[in-house]
Design an enzyme around this catalytic site. Structure first.
Site, PDB file in Angstrom:
ATOM      1  N   CYS A  63     -20.299  17.591   3.333  1.00  0.00           N
ATOM      2  CA  CYS A  63     -20.139  16.287   3.979  1.00  0.00           C
ATOM      3  C   CYS A  63     -19.433  16.376   5.336  1.00  0.00           C
ATOM      4  O   CYS A  63     -20.035  16.153   6.382  1.00  0.00           O
ATOM      5  CB  CYS A  63     -19.396  15.338   3.051  1.00  0.00           C
ATOM      6  N   SER A  97       5.038 -14.100   0.292  1.00  0.00           N
ATOM      7  CA  SER A  97       5.133 -15.403   0.942  1.00  0.00           C
ATOM      8  C   SER A  97       3.990 -16.328   0.547  1.00  0.00           C
ATOM      9  O   SER A  97       3.904 -17.450   1.018  1.00  0.00           O
ATOM     10  CB  SER A  97       5.133 -15.207   2.457  1.00  0.00           C
ATOM     11  N   ILE A 103       0.829  -1.205   0.000  1.00  0.00           N
ATOM     12  CA  ILE A 103       0.000   0.000   0.000  1.00  0.00           C
ATOM     13  C   ILE A 103       0.862   1.254   0.000  1.00  0.00           C
ATOM     14  O   ILE A 103       0.375   2.344   0.238  1.00  0.00           O
ATOM     15  CB  ILE A 103      -0.960   0.015   1.214  1.00  0.00           C
ATOM     16  N   ASP A 104       2.167   1.091  -0.289  1.00  0.00           N
ATOM     17  CA  ASP A 104       3.110   2.206  -0.106  1.00  0.00           C
ATOM     18  C   ASP A 104       3.390   3.010  -1.372  1.00  0.00           C
ATOM     19  O   ASP A 104       4.140   3.984  -1.327  1.00  0.00           O
ATOM     20  CB  ASP A 104       4.422   1.684   0.484  1.00  0.00           C
ATOM     21  N   ARG A 126      13.351 -16.861  -0.095  1.00  0.00           N
ATOM     22  CA  ARG A 126      13.414 -18.309   0.101  1.00  0.00           C
ATOM     23  C   ARG A 126      12.190 -18.943  -0.544  1.00  0.00           C
ATOM     24  O   ARG A 126      11.301 -18.227  -1.008  1.00  0.00           O
ATOM     25  CB  ARG A 126      13.467 -18.656   1.597  1.00  0.00           C
ATOM     26  N   HIS A 135      -4.775  -3.944  -2.368  1.00  0.00           N
ATOM     27  CA  HIS A 135      -5.034  -3.664  -0.953  1.00  0.00           C
ATOM     28  C   HIS A 135      -5.152  -2.167  -0.681  1.00  0.00           C
ATOM     29  O   HIS A 135      -5.145  -1.759   0.473  1.00  0.00           O
ATOM     30  CB  HIS A 135      -3.926  -4.276  -0.080  1.00  0.00           C
ATOM     31  N   CYS A 140     -13.665  14.739   5.563  1.00  0.00           N
ATOM     32  CA  CYS A 140     -14.000  14.897   4.153  1.00  0.00           C
ATOM     33  C   CYS A 140     -14.070  16.387   3.798  1.00  0.00           C
ATOM     34  O   CYS A 140     -14.657  17.176   4.539  1.00  0.00           O
ATOM     35  CB  CYS A 140     -15.341  14.233   3.878  1.00  0.00           C
TER      36      CYS A 140
HETATM   37 ZN   LIG Z   1     -17.619  12.731   2.493  1.00  0.00          ZN
END
Ligand SMILES: [Zn+2]
Length: 308
Positions: free
Chosen positions: A211, A250, A141-142, A276, A157, A206
């Site tokens: 909102c 893995s 996620i980076d 591995r 993800h 937000c």
């Molecule tokens: Zn919002």
């Protein structure tokens, strides 16, 4: 190939991972070649591939020094990812979970793509000029693949640098540092650090004028379903690929752990690059042990048959 069932699959590991390991230990499928580490043979296959799918995991990020917050040494304060990366943890204590993600976002400012990220990005650029494609299906996620220059990345993800409003559902790119004033200087990973207990109205909100809902990181937490649009794209890529690379993973986090074995059962060559062997290694045609930053640049460098 049928991947539809994955659309409703949830992000799981551990127990299912152990089950998968037992299943994989039964050995390779009948008729499937045992995995080998012949780079010259891999290079022949690579030179003919038109659509390459790369399934990339946390191991690639780890070579850039990005912690996974899993395993024996993987703690933020007293917790591991599976304790904080859940909807329950967020609704119980959004301030603590935001401190954790704020820490991870800020940490990424000190990290850079490594030779494996760069090799993938350069290979994609080169192949695209030849009418060939390379897509990265990333479990990280980076955003290091994007920062290295990869154009075609499916982040199954989610991303540390996107937020989602829990009221209106709006997903936006957010690279602010800090993400909000109240989190400035917070998020220490020290086990003795106190919770900041930031009031919910001061957490990231937000920015849509009508909102003002609470934002959360736009990442897939344990127990949540993966984005069905992204999984549909993944399915399409797995369907058309003629070479699959499994890089720095893995093979225990579902559903990504199933992608490469499914491709292998169609007779498509799969090459695993990992520190591995993994529970899935026996199902793949190639396995190259070692750091991805060492093995991938060699595997993906320009082949003599490439004229552009
Ligand atoms: Zn919002």
């Amino acid at each position: 190939m049928v991947l539809r069932p994955f659309v409703s699959w949830r992000l799981v590991s551990r127990r299912c991972g152990a089950r998968w390991a037992k299943w994989a230990e039964r050995g390779p499928c009948v008729g499937m070649a045992r995995s080998g580490s012949d780079m010259a043979e891999f290079r022949k296959v690579f030179s003919k591939a038109k659509h390459i799918v790369v399934i990339a995991g946390a191991g690639v990020s780890a070579e850039s020094g990005v912690p996974t917050f899993r395993g024996a040494a993987g703690y933020w304060r007293k917790w591991q990812a599976q304790d904080l990366a859940t909807p329950e943890a967020f609704f119980r204590n959004p301030s603590r979970v935001w401190e954790y993600y704020h820490y991870r976002r800020e940490l990424m400012l000190t990290k850079s793509p490594n030779a494996a990220h760069v090799a993938l990005a350069e290979c994609e650029t080169r192949l695209s000029r030849q009418g060939r494609s390379l897509v990265v299906i990333s479990q990280s996620i980076d955003e290091l693949h994007c920062r290295a220059g990869s154009q075609h990345v499916l982040e199954i993800h989610g991303s540390l640098f996107k937020t989602r409003c829990i009221s209106c559902g709006d997903v936006v790119v957010n690279q602010k540092s800090p993400i909000c004033a109240a989190l400035e200087g917070k998020g220490s990973p020290d086990p003795n650090a106190e919770d900041a207990n930031i009031p919910v109205e001061l957490l990231p909100r937000c920015e849509k004028s009508t909102c003002n809902g609470l934002l959360r990181p736009s990442v897939v937490w344990f127990g949540e379903t993966l984005n069905s649009d992204i999984l549909t794209q993944v399915e399409k890529e797995l369907d058309i690929c003629d070479l699959c690379l499994v890089v720095g993973t893995s093979s225990i986090v579902y559903p990504a752990a199933m992608f490469a074995p499914q491709v292998a059962t169609r007779g498509i060559p799969v090459a695993e690059f990992n520190l591995r062997t993994t529970p899935a290694t026996g199902r793949f045609r190639f396995h190259f042990s070692g750091r991805c930053g060492t093995t991938l640049p060699l595997a993906l460098e320009r082949h003599e048959s490439e004229v552009i």
